[in-house]
Scaffold this motif. Structure first.
Motif, short mmCIF file in Angstrom:
data_model
loop_
_atom_site.label_atom_id
_atom_site.label_comp_id
_atom_site.label_asym_id
_atom_site.label_seq_id
_atom_site.Cartn_x
_atom_site.Cartn_y
_atom_site.Cartn_z
N UNK A 144 0.86 -1.17 0.00
CA UNK A 144 0.00 0.00 0.00
C UNK A 144 0.90 1.23 0.00
N UNK A 145 0.85 1.99 -1.07
CA UNK A 145 1.72 3.16 -1.18
C UNK A 145 0.96 4.30 -1.81
N UNK A 146 1.37 5.52 -1.50
CA UNK A 146 0.64 6.70 -1.99
C UNK A 146 1.15 7.14 -3.35
N UNK A 147 0.34 7.96 -4.00
CA UNK A 147 0.67 8.40 -5.36
C UNK A 147 1.81 9.40 -5.40
N UNK A 148 2.22 9.92 -4.25
CA UNK A 148 3.33 10.88 -4.21
C UNK A 148 4.63 10.24 -3.73
N UNK A 149 4.66 8.91 -3.63
CA UNK A 149 5.83 8.22 -3.08
C UNK A 149 6.67 7.62 -4.21
N UNK A 155 13.39 -1.20 -4.04
CA UNK A 155 12.61 -0.97 -2.82
C UNK A 155 11.69 -2.14 -2.52
N UNK A 156 10.95 -2.63 -3.50
CA UNK A 156 9.99 -3.69 -3.27
C UNK A 156 10.68 -4.98 -2.85
N UNK A 176 10.99 9.46 3.33
CA UNK A 176 11.70 10.72 3.57
C UNK A 176 10.93 11.84 2.86
N UNK A 177 10.39 12.77 3.64
CA UNK A 177 9.58 13.85 3.09
C UNK A 177 10.46 14.94 2.48
N UNK A 178 9.85 15.74 1.63
CA UNK A 178 10.58 16.80 0.95
C UNK A 178 10.93 17.92 1.93
N UNK A 179 12.16 18.41 1.86
CA UNK A 179 12.60 19.50 2.76
C UNK A 179 13.39 20.53 1.95
N UNK A 261 13.01 5.36 6.16
CA UNK A 261 13.31 4.86 4.82
C UNK A 261 14.65 5.39 4.33
N UNK A 262 15.26 4.58 3.50
CA UNK A 262 16.46 4.98 2.79
C UNK A 262 16.22 5.05 1.28
N UNK A 263 15.20 4.33 0.80
CA UNK A 263 14.96 4.24 -0.64
C UNK A 263 13.52 4.58 -1.02
N UNK A 264 12.84 5.27 -0.12
CA UNK A 264 11.44 5.66 -0.34
C UNK A 264 11.31 7.14 0.00
N UNK A 265 10.87 7.95 -0.97
CA UNK A 265 10.82 9.40 -0.77
C UNK A 265 9.47 9.95 -1.22
N UNK A 266 8.99 10.94 -0.48
CA UNK A 266 7.79 11.67 -0.90
C UNK A 266 8.20 12.83 -1.81
#
Length: 399
Positions: A144-149, A155-156, A176-179, A261-266
């Motif tokens: 389950x993942x969001x459309x902005x990820x 990763x999978x 990791x969210x955008x900063x 996360x290391x390989x999953x970013x928003x």
């Protein structure tokens, strides 16, 4: 005498705040550490089938940066992506098909669930539709993942390897969210820091610990576990659906893991303060179970833990009370030190750490605003869709 009493109150306030910080430092699951990453894992002999479910509502702006990364997953087993276009008005579904046609990769199915029935919140109705389509493929796991990820190509396979090796029913990563903007740098690392303080990651991974949480942007869930505990039907009223999912699974005896996360970013931007304000206030009061007493306790706690240290340091310096200044300064120093690892994780400058009291005040105001919106009858909102207040529907909290 009055001056002595005032100074005494300042000293005692600083001392209690310092004691609170020492307790948080040592006894709250080492929440401030950022080394909880995917656990040790080995590649399985046979790679199980996986279906990826992506609820999407008006996501055309971020989809080109995220969906191709899912389609490009380097997964040795059978995998398929189901994007559920939840009543979008910006052509999200058509854009998803175009991206799949131009990028190739994993098979993509675009579905549409129609309008949700009464009592379904947020994206859960779309998730239900996606899981229903996926079950026909007989997957062992659901991602389950969001459309902005956005996901790195492996990763999978890393998620599945971790779930198989550790015997987890849920493996979730805090993307990791955008900063990039100034407000993102000030607010976003603190958001993850506060989340970890509420739900220490180390405790979540322990079977016997009651603490349970997940991060909705990246949740790998065993399909048979989802069916057994009736996900998402059992949590259809939940505004904070990721935490509710984890509580339901763990409450039924499942094994849950959550880490950074290391390989999953928003890729979703929050360039203005009002964008971040809306993100937090949407669910802040729901986190407190819409309970006025919990709200008052939270406000008092935030003031004691985050505001008292700098205030007593300044007050002690101005009034010539070294005890208040030292105690307040030590509390502020401990607070700052616990925030440094999160800033390093986000690769942000360390001078932001002493500003945490200011950021905490922003979160306090966001939480109060969330409660005000609730009592004005606005309910929770998601992607332009507003839902009934929780006290107007049946309460089905999993724990």
């Amino acid at each position: 005498m009055g001056q002595t009493a005032r100074v005494s109150v300042i000293v005692w306030s600083a001392a209690v705040s310092l004691a609170a910080w020492l307790w948080l430092l040592l006894c709250q699951g080492f929440f401030w550490r950022t080394d909880v990453r995917l656990p040790l894992r080995s590649e399985p002999g046979d790679w199980p089938p996986v279906c990826v479910v992506v609820p999407a509502r008006d996501e055309a702006a971020v989809l080109p940066s995220a969906l191709p990364s899912l389609l490009a997953q380097d997964y040795p087993g059978r995998a398929e992506v189901f994007l559920i276009d939840d009543g979008s008005s910006d052509g999200t579904g058509d854009l998803a098909r175009e991206l799949a046609a131009s990028h190739g990769g994993l098979p993509l199915t675009v579905g549409s669930p129609g309008e949700p029935p009464a009592g379904w919140t947020g994206k859960l109705w779309a998730v239900r539709h996606g899981i229903g389509l996926a079950r026909a493929r007989g997957p062992e796991y659901l991602l389950l993942t969001d459309a902005d990820i956005a996901h790195e190509p492996d990763s999978l396979r890393e998620l599945v390897a971790a779930a198989r090796t550790g015997g987890f029913d849920v493996v979730s990563q805090m993307a990791r969210l955008r900063v990039e903007s100034a407000w993102e740098q000030l607010v976003v690392p603190a958001f993850v820091y506060f989340f970890a303080q509420l739900y220490p990651f180390r405790r979540i991974g322990r079977r016997r610990a009651r603490t349970a949480a997940a991060a909705g942007g990246c949740v790998l869930l065993r399909a048979d576990t989802a069916e057994r505990v009736r996900i998402p039907d059992a949590i259809r009223h939940a505004v904070i659906d990721d935490v509710a999912l984890a509580r339901t699974v763990k409450g039924a005896g499942g094994h849950v893991w959550l880490g950074l996360a290391e390989k999953v970013d928003s890729v979703r931007p929050y360039p203005r303060l009002r964008d971040l304000w809306r993100m937090v206030s949407r669910s802040a009061y729901a986190q407190l179970r819409h309970n006025p007493l919990l709200l008052l306790g939270t406000v008092a706690g935030l003031l004691l833990v985050y505001v008292v240290p700098p205030v007593t340091l300044i007050a002690g310096s101005v009034t010539g009370d070294p005890a208040a200044a030292v105690l307040g300064g030590l509390a502020w120093l401990v607070m700052t030190g616990t925030y440094v690892p999160m800033l390093r994780y986000y690769r942000r400058p360390l001078w932001l750490a002493p500003l945490l009291p200011f950021t905490a005040c922003l979160y306090l105001l966001m939480t109060v605003d969330s409660a005000v919106q609730h009592y004005r009858g606005r309910g929770a909102a998601w992607k332009g869709r507003t839902y009934a207040r929780p006290d107007t529907v049946a309460d089905e909290r999993p724990l």
